[in-house]
Design an enzyme around this catalytic site. Structure first.
Site, PDB file in Angstrom:
ATOM      1  N   ILE A 145      -4.018   0.816  -7.184  1.00  0.00           N
ATOM      2  CA  ILE A 145      -5.480   0.767  -7.213  1.00  0.00           C
ATOM      3  C   ILE A 145      -5.909  -0.008  -8.450  1.00  0.00           C
ATOM      4  CG2 ILE A 145      -7.607   2.122  -7.443  1.00  0.00           C
ATOM      5  CD1 ILE A 145      -6.144   4.419  -6.032  1.00  0.00           C
ATOM      6  N   ILE A 158      -7.530  -1.718  -3.306  1.00  0.00           N
ATOM      7  CA  ILE A 158      -6.247  -1.036  -3.151  1.00  0.00           C
ATOM      8  C   ILE A 158      -5.211  -1.976  -2.542  1.00  0.00           C
ATOM      9  CG2 ILE A 158      -7.366   1.211  -2.866  1.00  0.00           C
ATOM     10  CD1 ILE A 158      -6.767   0.984   0.160  1.00  0.00           C
ATOM     11  N   CYS A 175       2.386  -1.964 -13.026  1.00  0.00           N
ATOM     12  CA  CYS A 175       1.411  -1.074 -13.670  1.00  0.00           C
ATOM     13  C   CYS A 175       1.906  -0.545 -15.010  1.00  0.00           C
ATOM     14  CB  CYS A 175       1.024   0.064 -12.736  1.00  0.00           C
ATOM     15  SG  CYS A 175       0.310  -0.520 -11.179  1.00  0.00           S
TER      16      CYS A 175
END
Length: 212
Positions: A145, A158, A175
């Site tokens: 996300i 997303i 991430c």
């Protein structure tokens, strides 16, 4: 004037700069009240995108795919064929004006979509995205996300791993999280088509965000 949410599905991969330009234009139109909110389902050619918190050290193989800096939140992520990206352009002014609640709703949308395929997607404190417990202390990320909000209109959204080449994630630390891996629906032994996933996304969206 309130319009129903428009759904758009792109059948061919969309170049990243083209998608960003289209979102920028639509955000302005939504803010001006001249276009409806939009959920845009698409795939990209292989690329890495860097969010506003990206650490250059997490770009392990900078020459592997094109790298794009973007204004969304988050760090490095991969986009490519076999991954369903949903760009969500909503007017939060008429939806509660709470970005934190909006991100939680995106998580819930993904969790409910995965449940349609009998996959238990889970939140993790301090880690945005949706995770799958693989047992033995192992957990992998199945959906990312990353959002941006301008004048209370959201964009970006997303990315759900359906059947991407998971080796493509090796060029980054996804991430910024080194201790966990990535997975996909096909990696979990399921074989949904992209149309199957789109149907699940469209069915569960109003459960979370309300009917048009």
């Amino acid at each position: 004037m309130n319009y129903p949410v428009e759904w758009r599905i792109s059948d061919s991969p969309v170049d990243y700069p083209q998608a960003i330009a289209a979102m920028e234009e639509r955000v302005a139109a939504i803010r001006a009240g001249t276009a409806p909110e939009l959920v845009w389902l698409l795939e990209h050619p292989p690329l890495y995108s860097a969010g506003t918190s990206a650490d250059p050290r997490d770009l392990v193989d900078p020459g592997r795919f094109p790298v794009y800096e973007t204004g969304r939140g988050g760090q490095y992520t991969y986009h490519g064929p076999g991954q369903r990206v949903a760009y969500v352009l909503l007017d939060l002014k008429r939806r509660g004006a709470d970005v934190r609640v909006y991100v939680c709703n995106l998580e819930e949308w993904l969790i409910r979509t995965l449940a349609r395929f009998v996959v238990k997607g889970e939140r993790r404190t301090g880690r945005v995205g949706i995770w799958v417990d693989r047992g033995g202390g192992r957990e992998d990320k199945i959906a990312a996300i990353g959002v941006r909000v301008r004048h209370w209109v959201t964009f970006h959204g997303i990315a759900l791993n359906v059947d991407p080449d998971l080796s493509h994630f090796e060029g980054i630390v996804p991430c910024g999280i080194r201790e966990h891996g990535v997975t996909s629906l096909w990696d979990l032994g399921l074989t949904p088509t992209m149309d199957d996933v789109d149907c699940a996304l469209m069915a569960t969206f109003p459960e979370v965000f309300g009917a048009d």
